[in-house]
Design a protein around this motif. Sequence first.
Motif, PDB file in Angstrom:
ATOM      1  N   ASP A   8      -0.644 -12.493  -4.536  1.00 21.88           N
ATOM      2  CA  ASP A   8      -1.435 -11.873  -5.599  1.00 21.88           C
ATOM      3  C   ASP A   8      -2.695 -11.226  -5.024  1.00 21.88           C
ATOM      4  OD1 ASP A   8      -1.944 -11.367  -8.452  1.00 21.88           O
ATOM      5  OD2 ASP A   8      -3.637 -12.731  -8.149  1.00 21.88           O
ATOM      6  N   LYS A   9      -3.355 -11.900  -4.089  1.00 21.46           N
ATOM      7  CA  LYS A   9      -4.563 -11.333  -3.483  1.00 21.46           C
ATOM      8  C   LYS A   9      -4.225 -10.168  -2.553  1.00 21.46           C
ATOM      9  CE  LYS A   9      -7.315 -15.570  -3.732  1.00 21.46           C
ATOM     10  NZ  LYS A   9      -8.045 -16.597  -2.963  1.00 21.46           N
ATOM     11  N   LEU A  10      -3.106 -10.272  -1.858  1.00 29.95           N
ATOM     12  CA  LEU A  10      -2.713  -9.170  -0.978  1.00 29.95           C
ATOM     13  C   LEU A  10      -2.415  -7.908  -1.768  1.00 29.95           C
ATOM     14  CD1 LEU A  10      -0.393 -10.996   1.600  1.00 29.95           C
ATOM     15  CD2 LEU A  10      -2.750 -10.238   1.920  1.00 29.95           C
ATOM     16  N   LYS A  11      -1.858  -8.049  -2.957  1.00 37.62           N
ATOM     17  CA  LYS A  11      -1.600  -6.886  -3.809  1.00 37.62           C
ATOM     18  C   LYS A  11      -2.888  -6.194  -4.199  1.00 37.62           C
ATOM     19  CE  LYS A  11       2.808  -8.083  -5.997  1.00 37.62           C
ATOM     20  NZ  LYS A  11       3.490  -8.403  -7.279  1.00 37.62           N
ATOM     21  N   GLN A  12      -3.945  -6.968  -4.346  1.00 38.23           N
ATOM     22  CA  GLN A  12      -5.235  -6.412  -4.768  1.00 38.23           C
ATOM     23  C   GLN A  12      -6.089  -5.994  -3.572  1.00 38.23           C
ATOM     24  OE1 GLN A  12      -7.185  -8.942  -7.741  1.00 38.23           O
ATOM     25  NE2 GLN A  12      -5.247 -10.029  -8.032  1.00 38.23           N
ATOM     26  N   HIS A  13      -5.518  -5.999  -2.379  1.00 36.65           N
ATOM     27  CA  HIS A  13      -6.227  -5.616  -1.151  1.00 36.65           C
ATOM     28  C   HIS A  13      -7.439  -6.509  -0.914  1.00 36.65           C
ATOM     29  CE1 HIS A  13      -3.574  -2.256  -1.476  1.00 36.65           C
ATOM     30  NE2 HIS A  13      -4.250  -1.662  -2.436  1.00 36.65           N
ATOM     31  N   ILE A  14      -7.308  -7.747  -1.270  1.00 36.03           N
ATOM     32  CA  ILE A  14      -8.390  -8.710  -1.070  1.00 36.03           C
ATOM     33  C   ILE A  14      -8.123  -9.479   0.215  1.00 36.03           C
ATOM     34  CG2 ILE A  14      -9.569 -10.740  -2.005  1.00 36.03           C
ATOM     35  CD1 ILE A  14      -8.826  -9.765  -4.786  1.00 36.03           C
ATOM     36  N   HIS A  15      -9.173  -9.631   1.019  1.00 37.80           N
ATOM     37  CA  HIS A  15      -9.018 -10.414   2.249  1.00 37.80           C
ATOM     38  C   HIS A  15      -8.749 -11.863   1.883  1.00 37.80           C
ATOM     39  CE1 HIS A  15      -9.569 -11.802   6.333  1.00 37.80           C
ATOM     40  NE2 HIS A  15     -10.439 -12.695   5.900  1.00 37.80           N
ATOM     41  N   VAL A  16      -7.686 -12.403   2.418  1.00 43.65           N
ATOM     42  CA  VAL A  16      -7.285 -13.761   2.088  1.00 43.65           C
ATOM     43  C   VAL A  16      -6.997 -14.518   3.371  1.00 43.65           C
ATOM     44  CG1 VAL A  16      -4.878 -13.034   1.822  1.00 43.65           C
ATOM     45  CG2 VAL A  16      -5.627 -15.175   0.818  1.00 43.65           C
ATOM     46  N   ALA A  64       0.817  -1.222   0.000  1.00 44.49           N
ATOM     47  CA  ALA A  64       0.000   0.000   0.000  1.00 44.49           C
ATOM     48  C   ALA A  64       0.845   1.263   0.000  1.00 44.49           C
ATOM     49  CB  ALA A  64      -0.932  -0.004   1.214  1.00 44.49           C
ATOM     50  N   ASN A  65       2.032   1.186   0.575  1.00 40.72           N
ATOM     51  CA  ASN A  65       2.891   2.367   0.739  1.00 40.72           C
ATOM     52  C   ASN A  65       4.096   2.241  -0.186  1.00 40.72           C
ATOM     53  OD1 ASN A  65       4.739   4.342   1.700  1.00 40.72           O
ATOM     54  ND2 ASN A  65       3.727   4.331   3.692  1.00 40.72           N
ATOM     55  N   LYS A  66       4.095   2.982  -1.279  1.00 38.47           N
ATOM     56  CA  LYS A  66       5.179   2.897  -2.259  1.00 38.47           C
ATOM     57  C   LYS A  66       6.510   3.349  -1.683  1.00 38.47           C
ATOM     58  CE  LYS A  66       2.651   1.270  -5.519  1.00 38.47           C
ATOM     59  NZ  LYS A  66       2.839  -0.161  -5.897  1.00 38.47           N
ATOM     60  N   LEU A  67       6.483   4.297  -0.730  1.00 33.37           N
ATOM     61  CA  LEU A  67       7.717   4.740  -0.096  1.00 33.37           C
ATOM     62  C   LEU A  67       8.382   3.589   0.646  1.00 33.37           C
ATOM     63  CD1 LEU A  67       9.650   7.047   0.778  1.00 33.37           C
ATOM     64  CD2 LEU A  67       8.126   7.436   2.728  1.00 33.37           C
ATOM     65  N   LEU A  68       7.576   2.787   1.345  1.00 36.14           N
ATOM     66  CA  LEU A  68       8.119   1.634   2.061  1.00 36.14           C
ATOM     67  C   LEU A  68       8.517   0.524   1.097  1.00 36.14           C
ATOM     68  CD1 LEU A  68       5.608   1.373   5.065  1.00 36.14           C
ATOM     69  CD2 LEU A  68       7.674   2.756   4.870  1.00 36.14           C
ATOM     70  N   TYR A  69       7.718   0.355   0.043  1.00 39.34           N
ATOM     71  CA  TYR A  69       7.955  -0.732  -0.901  1.00 39.34           C
ATOM     72  C   TYR A  69       9.316  -0.589  -1.588  1.00 39.34           C
ATOM     73  CZ  TYR A  69       6.997  -4.016  -4.721  1.00 39.34           C
ATOM     74  OH  TYR A  69       7.054  -5.076  -5.600  1.00 39.34           O
ATOM     75  N   ARG A  70       9.738   0.630  -1.844  1.00 40.04           N
ATOM     76  CA  ARG A  70      10.996   0.867  -2.541  1.00 40.04           C
ATOM     77  C   ARG A  70      12.176   1.065  -1.579  1.00 40.04           C
ATOM     78  NH1 ARG A  70       7.363   4.400  -5.515  1.00 40.04           N
ATOM     79  NH2 ARG A  70       6.891   3.508  -7.558  1.00 40.04           N
ATOM     80  N   ASN A  71      11.930   0.957  -0.290  1.00 42.36           N
ATOM     81  CA  ASN A  71      12.974   1.195   0.700  1.00 42.36           C
ATOM     82  C   ASN A  71      13.573  -0.133   1.160  1.00 42.36           C
ATOM     83  OD1 ASN A  71      14.460   1.849   3.072  1.00 42.36           O
ATOM     84  ND2 ASN A  71      13.218   3.688   3.328  1.00 42.36           N
ATOM     85  N   PRO A  72      14.881  -0.369   0.907  1.00 43.60           N
ATOM     86  CA  PRO A  72      15.497  -1.644   1.316  1.00 43.60           C
ATOM     87  C   PRO A  72      15.469  -1.848   2.824  1.00 43.60           C
ATOM     88  CG  PRO A  72      17.172  -0.063   0.623  1.00 43.60           C
ATOM     89  CD  PRO A  72      15.855   0.527   0.255  1.00 43.60           C
ATOM     90  N   LYS A  73      15.483  -0.747   3.583  1.00 40.90           N
ATOM     91  CA  LYS A  73      15.441  -0.844   5.041  1.00 40.90           C
ATOM     92  C   LYS A  73      14.172  -1.548   5.498  1.00 40.90           C
ATOM     93  CE  LYS A  73      16.631   0.311   9.308  1.00 40.90           C
ATOM     94  NZ  LYS A  73      17.839  -0.231   9.967  1.00 40.90           N
ATOM     95  N   CYS A  74      13.068  -1.283   4.841  1.00 42.34           N
ATOM     96  CA  CYS A  74      11.791  -1.872   5.243  1.00 42.34           C
ATOM     97  C   CYS A  74      11.766  -3.380   4.979  1.00 42.34           C
ATOM     98  CB  CYS A  74      10.642  -1.173   4.514  1.00 42.34           C
ATOM     99  SG  CYS A  74      10.486   0.573   4.940  1.00 42.34           S
ATOM    100  N   TRP A  75      12.383  -3.824   3.893  1.00 43.17           N
ATOM    101  CA  TRP A  75      12.418  -5.259   3.602  1.00 43.17           C
ATOM    102  C   TRP A  75      13.350  -5.974   4.563  1.00 43.17           C
ATOM    103  CZ3 TRP A  75       8.935  -7.582   0.697  1.00 43.17           C
ATOM    104  CH2 TRP A  75       8.203  -6.793  -0.207  1.00 43.17           C
ATOM    105  N   SER A  76      14.437  -5.342   4.933  1.00 41.34           N
ATOM    106  CA  SER A  76      15.303  -5.967   5.937  1.00 41.34           C
ATOM    107  C   SER A  76      14.599  -6.019   7.291  1.00 41.34           C
ATOM    108  CB  SER A  76      16.619  -5.202   6.044  1.00 41.34           C
ATOM    109  OG  SER A  76      16.402  -3.864   6.464  1.00 41.34           O
ATOM    110  N   ILE A  77      13.765  -4.999   7.597  1.00 43.76           N
ATOM    111  CA  ILE A  77      12.980  -5.015   8.837  1.00 43.76           C
ATOM    112  C   ILE A  77      11.979  -6.160   8.812  1.00 43.76           C
ATOM    113  CG2 ILE A  77      11.201  -3.748  10.107  1.00 43.76           C
ATOM    114  CD1 ILE A  77      12.691  -1.171   9.344  1.00 43.76           C
ATOM    115  N   LEU A  78      11.344  -6.356   7.673  1.00 38.62           N
ATOM    116  CA  LEU A  78      10.376  -7.449   7.547  1.00 38.62           C
ATOM    117  C   LEU A  78      11.052  -8.796   7.797  1.00 38.62           C
ATOM    118  CD1 LEU A  78       7.491  -8.382   6.644  1.00 38.62           C
ATOM    119  CD2 LEU A  78       8.434  -8.570   4.333  1.00 38.62           C
ATOM    120  N   ILE A  79      12.179  -9.020   7.150  1.00 39.37           N
ATOM    121  CA  ILE A  79      12.892 -10.289   7.318  1.00 39.37           C
ATOM    122  C   ILE A  79      13.391 -10.439   8.752  1.00 39.37           C
ATOM    123  CG2 ILE A  79      14.895 -11.627   6.580  1.00 39.37           C
ATOM    124  CD1 ILE A  79      12.664 -11.505   4.517  1.00 39.37           C
TER     125      ILE A  79
END
Length: 724
Positions: free
Chosen positions: A547-555, A492-507
Amino acid sequence: MRSGSTEMEPRAASFTSENSVVVISDDEAESTLGNSVIFVECSEESALEEKTPEEVVDDEIAVTFSRKANVLPHARYDCTAHPFVRTEYDVSAPLERNKDVCGQCFCYLCDKLASLCPYWTTPSICHCNAHNKSKYWKAARDTSLAGVLTMFNLDLTEIDANLRQGGNYLLKFMQTLSVQYNSYLAGEQVAREDLYPCMCSCHGQNRKGVGCHKCSYHHTETTTYSYSPLHDMVSEFLTQAEQENPETAAVMFLGVAKELMLQKEPPQVSQSRDPTAMLKTSVVALMERITSDLQTILVLHNFPNNLFRKFIDFFRSLAFPPHCYSFTNRLNVLPWDDLLLTSVLMGQNVTGEQRTKKGKKEILFEALPVVQARVRRMEEEEKYRQLVRYLKAVRCNNSLPFRELKDKVPFYMCKYGAFDCAASCLLSWKSVSCCIACRITPVQFAAYLKMLRTGSVPSGNELQCQGQWIVHQGSLVKNGTLIKIAIQILYANKLLYRNPKCWSILIQTWCSKTILGENGELETFYCAEPAAVFQKNILHLSLGVLDKLKQHIHVKLPNQFFHMSCEAELILAVQAMVQMLLDHDGQQVLCSVLEIVFAFGSNLWALKLLLEGISVNEPLLFAFATAFNRELCDQKMWAQRLWIEQGPLYVSQLVSVFITHQNAVVRSAAFLILNIILENFNQYSWTSYVANYLRNRVLTVSLKLTPEEQHELKNKIAVFQKKA
């Protein structure tokens, strides 16, 4: 004193002595002096003269000692030595003997000894005639004692030291302001040619003189008016008020507001580029500051209800000029005990709307400074549940700052333990493409993951990862839900999506324990490597989930995810990162590859999945490995500290992940790691373990190494063993 009988009943004493001794009844039932003891007062001329001979008052009472009572300070109208004549209003001259005083008579208006009152017998003032039974004199006394505070319609009982201090400051300021305002109205004489040049053509001729008759107007003097000195004076006074006690500050702010409303602009004032030089624009700016400060004070400070209402009524009574009409209702601040506000805070009204008795709809609408002050106060009092209810119901006209306040609602929910509600609130779409998650920063993203993962919160009121954290008992997020929310936030947040820091935080979050360490930081957690079949199955199921999470679909996660939930959720996070890297925006993440690799901790089997996932894109894999090598050379100290912390098994497995890969550039990273260890060989005591691990589990089974690589690896193993 003495009594002839110990069982005498209390009664009023009479007297007939020559010295007029007054005998006062001992009606006090619980007198500690006994029933036979009475008090007497005599009217001797000398207060020090004592009566020593025994004098019999009646058969049962005898006076053995008496002394004249001291005369206490008193108002003139209560004097017993001189009679006083009361009238409702008479100031022309002293009435009869009202001017006569004793040594303890005080002026009713001045609160001074009558002998020191400068207006005791002054015609048209005559303080000697003042008394407390006249409305006129009582009003005059209130004005004399309250000073400028009378403008607020305050009773003397309501005026404390803080209010009086504000009145003193205000009175001095009003006198200074009056002088400066008169100077402003008088203006300043300046030459027109100093303000703007004369454009007449005669100035281009080579002759002396002031010019032709046509341009003579431009060479005369004119009057200019600059409000800037007044603006600076008021601003300085407001700054002083902001540092005072709330009651003192309120008096100062309101008094200045009244003075500003009385000021008028001189006619034919020229425009100026400086807004403070113009009365109207300057006054509007000053009133913005005054009303904002007053709104904040009225919310943060517990004023008595009467004082609160009188301050607001005073502001409403001001005569606002046209350029200040917008401030007319600016101080309509609801008290904390207001019915609508109370119903919202208590959870009885979730919409902030209610019907009045006349059928009209009342809405909880407040100005931004009021909302900010209420949020600040409820934060300080740790009333987070009420704060969430308030922010959900209140409405404000300043959308952007108000939205920033409302964006902290999930954080406040975590503060009182509603972690599941906070997670849902982050992704609650008010419109098709807008939610709180769309606006959070990388630091806030890390803090939310830490809170929702561990059920803990920062000790303060700021959304940050640093500082002290405390565990909070509450409703935690269900298994399998948090990973979906975390990935959806990134989508949902393109700023976070393109930030490598956020992916390292997720992992890193999913490679850590669900309980904070003693220092309040996340502690690494090792998930045993699941079977290859399980990994393959989860990777396949992850494609549909993402794929469903990208579309904001409850899964709902498949049941296989709950068999080994930690491992399955980590695989889902890795697969989400693989898709991001394969995306055209994924190249931006390659600026922080080292941090991503180290985020896996001891779960290097998941790192291997990441490398395998991006292997389908040869250029991407090459760029990933190259970036890792570059960053490893630049940050050797960080890498070595981490390797010493993790120990020989981690280093051995890390080298194994890279050296067993089919890509030569990836394998080069393993040799770089070994070279860095050799450069600082004395810091490591476990090199023999690494050598044995590589010889037994890599060198003998790996079929992907070239002969040159095998030779280099053997040499390094030999060096490791020799050094050991």
